[in-house]
Design an enzyme around this catalytic site. Structure first.
Site, short mmCIF file in Angstrom:
data_model
loop_
_atom_site.label_atom_id
_atom_site.label_comp_id
_atom_site.label_asym_id
_atom_site.label_seq_id
_atom_site.Cartn_x
_atom_site.Cartn_y
_atom_site.Cartn_z
N ASP A 51 9.28 34.93 -14.64
CA ASP A 51 9.31 36.27 -14.04
C ASP A 51 8.24 36.27 -12.94
OD1 ASP A 51 8.93 38.92 -13.34
OD2 ASP A 51 9.13 39.70 -15.38
N ARG A 78 32.80 43.21 -7.32
CA ARG A 78 31.87 43.05 -8.44
C ARG A 78 30.93 41.87 -8.25
NH1 ARG A 78 34.91 44.30 -13.12
NH2 ARG A 78 35.10 42.11 -13.64
C1 LIG Z 1 9.53 46.28 -13.59
C2 LIG Z 1 9.47 44.93 -14.16
C3 LIG Z 1 10.58 44.38 -14.85
C4 LIG Z 1 11.85 45.17 -15.06
O1 LIG Z 1 12.51 45.44 -13.85
P1 LIG Z 1 13.43 46.75 -13.58
O2 LIG Z 1 13.83 46.56 -12.17
O3 LIG Z 1 12.57 47.96 -13.81
O4 LIG Z 1 14.57 46.68 -14.53
C5 LIG Z 1 10.46 43.08 -15.33
N1 LIG Z 1 9.32 42.37 -15.17
C6 LIG Z 1 8.25 42.87 -14.52
C7 LIG Z 1 7.01 42.03 -14.39
C8 LIG Z 1 8.28 44.16 -14.01
O5 LIG Z 1 7.20 44.66 -13.39
#
Ligand SMILES: *Cc1c(COP(=O)(O)O)cnc(C)c1O
Length: 381
Positions: free
Chosen positions: A178, A53
Site C-alpha cells: 500500500d 465496465r
Molecule cells: C484511505 C486509505 C485507504 C482506503 O482507501 P479509500 O479510497 O478510502 O477506499 C487504504 N490505505 C490507506 C493508507 C489509506 O490512507
C-alpha cells in the site's frame, strides 16, 4: 508526447503523457461517458471496446500514468482504495495465508479480520518494523500475499520493502505494498522487489479531496493479475469516467504537491519537537525516528506529508487541541492540498494500536509558517 519513455516522470505527468483530444486538437482529452460501443455491420468492435465496465478511454490515460510512475507492466483503476485492496484478497483461495502488519489502514485490517476470515483466509499480523517477526510468520507454499504499508497509518512506522521482498520470494508469496502515503514520487515499491502496488487514489494521487478512487499496479501481467482483473470486471468495482478524468487532472500536479507537502511536514515535525505540550512526534524524516535509516534508503526527495504528534496528557487533551486549531480542518482522510487533523483512537475504536493522545496530521501545501503558528496556538496555549 513522442518520447515519453525518455523523459522524466515529472515531465510525463505534467503533460498527461502528451495525450490530447484528437478530434478537436484540445490539449486535454475529453470525458467519455458512453457506457457502450457500437459494432460494425460485420459484428466486430472497431476499437476493441464493448462495454464500459473495464473499457473506458478515460481509464486508459490514468492507468498508463500509474504504470509509468510505479514502473509496472499494467494498472487497474478501482472505485476506491478499499475495493482495489480487497480485490487482491478476493483473488485468493480459501486457506491461503497472508502476512500483514499490525499497524495498517484500519478499515482494511478490519476487512481481513471479518470478511477475510469468512473467506477462510488465514492472516498473521506482525509487529511493524520487526523483520524477524516477518521471517517467522511467512510460510513456504502457504503464504500467498505479504501485505505492507509503509510509512504505516497512523504511527508512520517504517518497514523495509526490499527485505520483505526477499522473504516473500523465499516462500513463494507475492509482495503487495500500500503505497498511498509515500506516493510513487517518493517510493517505487516495484523497483524494490514488490509484485503489486496499491493506492487509495482518493489521497495524494488525486490530491484535492474530491474523488474516491483506487488503483493497483503490477510488476508483471501474470495469471494472478488476470484473476484480479476478472474480480474487478466481475464485481464491477470500477470508477466512473468523470472520476477517472478528475484523477488524471490531479496526477498532473502530483510531483509538486508531494514535494511541497513533504517539505512542509519536515518543517512542522521539527518545530513540534520544541513545543512545551508535545510528548513525541512521529515522522520518518526526523533522524531520531526509528524508521529514519530505512526511509533514507527507500524514500527519495522527502519523507511524505503525513505525521503524528502525541500531546502530553490523554485523549481529552488531544481532542481539546483539535478544537482550538483554526487552519487545520477536523476531518478524516489525507493527501489533499489542505491540512487535516484527526484523533485516530476515537475513530478506530476498541482494539486500536493507536495511542490515545495521538493526533494525525495530513499536511497540505499551505504556508508552513501559518500551519506552525496554528499548531503552536492550539497546543501550547
Ligand atoms: C484511505 C486509505 C485507504 C482506503 O482507501 P479509500 O479510497 O478510502 O477506499 C487504504 N490505505 C490507506 C493508507 C489509506 O490512507
Amino acid at each position: 508526447m513522442k518520447k515519453s519513455k525518455s523523459v522524466s516522470i515529472e515531465t510525463a505527468l505534467a503533460q498527461g503523457l502528451g495525450r490530447m483530444d484528437d478530434q478537436f486538437k484540445g490539449v486535454i482529452p475529453g470525458i467519455h461517458p458512453s457506457t457502450t460501443y457500437e459494432r460494425e455491420p460485420d459484428g466486430s468492435y472497431p476499437n476493441g471496446r464493448v462495454y464500459t465496465r473495464d473499457q473506458n478511454p478515460n481509464y486508459d490515460q490514468a492507468e498508463s500514468m500509474l504504470s509509468l510512475m510505479e514502473k509496472g507492466e499494467g494498472a487497474l483503476l478501482f472505485s476506491s482504495g478499499m475495493s482495489a485492496a480487497v480485490s487482491i484478497f478476493q483473488a485468493l483461495l480459501p486457506g491461503d495465508h497472508i502476512v500483514a502488519p499490525k499497524v495498517m489502514y484500519w478499515a482494511l485490517r478490519n476487512w481481513l479480520l471479518t470478511f477475510g476470515a469468512d473467506m477462510e483466509l488465514k492472516v498473521d499480523f506482525v509487529e511493524n518494523g520487526d523483520i524477524d517477526a516477518v521471517k517467522a510468520a511467512a510460510k513456504p507454499g502457504q503464504t500467498k500475499i505479504m501485505w505492507m504499508e509503509t510509512p504505516a497509518n497512523p504511527t508512520w512506522a517504517v518497514d523495509d520493502i526490499a527485505a520483505w521482498a526477499e522473504i516473500a520470494k523465499s516462500v513463494g508469496a507475492r509482495l503487495a505494498v500500500d503505497n498511498t502515503v509515500a506516493t510513487p514520487i517518493l517510493t517505487q515499491p516495484i523497483s524494490l522487489g514488490a509484485d503489486i502496488v496499491m493506492h487509495s487514489a482518493t489521497k495524494y494521487l488525486n490530491g484535492h479531496s474530491d474523488v474516491l478512487a483506487g488503483a493497483l499496479i503490477t510488476k508483471t501481467k501474470d495469471a494472478f493479475w488476470e484473476r484480479i482483473a476478472k474480480v474487478r470486471n466481475g464485481g464491477g468495482a470500477v470508477m466512473g469516467p468523470m472520476e477517472a478524468w478528475l484523477l488524471t487532472r490531479g496526477m498532473r500536479t502530483l510531483s509538486i504537491r508531494v514535494e511541497r507537502a513533504s517539505s512542509n511536514a519536515m518543517k512542522i515535525a521539527e518545530a513540534l519537537q520544541s513545543f512545551d505540550n508535545v510528548e513525541s512526534v512521529q515522522y520518518p524524516g526526523l533522524p531520531t525516528d526509528p524508521g529514519y535509516e530505512i526511509s533514507c534508503r527507500q524514500m527519495n526527495g522527502g519523507f511524505g506529508g503525513m505525521l503524528s504528534v502525541c500531546i502530553k496528557g490523554g485523549a481529552e487533551d488531544a481532542l481539546a487541541v483539535t478544537g482550538r486549531l483554526e487552519l487545520f480542518k477536523r476531518a478524516t482522510s489525507l493527501g489533499g492540498v489542505e491540512s487535516l487533523v484527526e484523533h485516530r483512537a476515537s475513530i478506530e475504536g476498541e482494539g486500536t494500536p493507536c495511542p490515545q493522545n495521538l493526533l494525525r496530521l495530513s499536511i497540505g501545501i499551505e504556508s508552513a509558517d501559518d500551519l506552525i503558528a496554528d499548531l503552536k496556538n492550539a497546543i501550547d496555549c
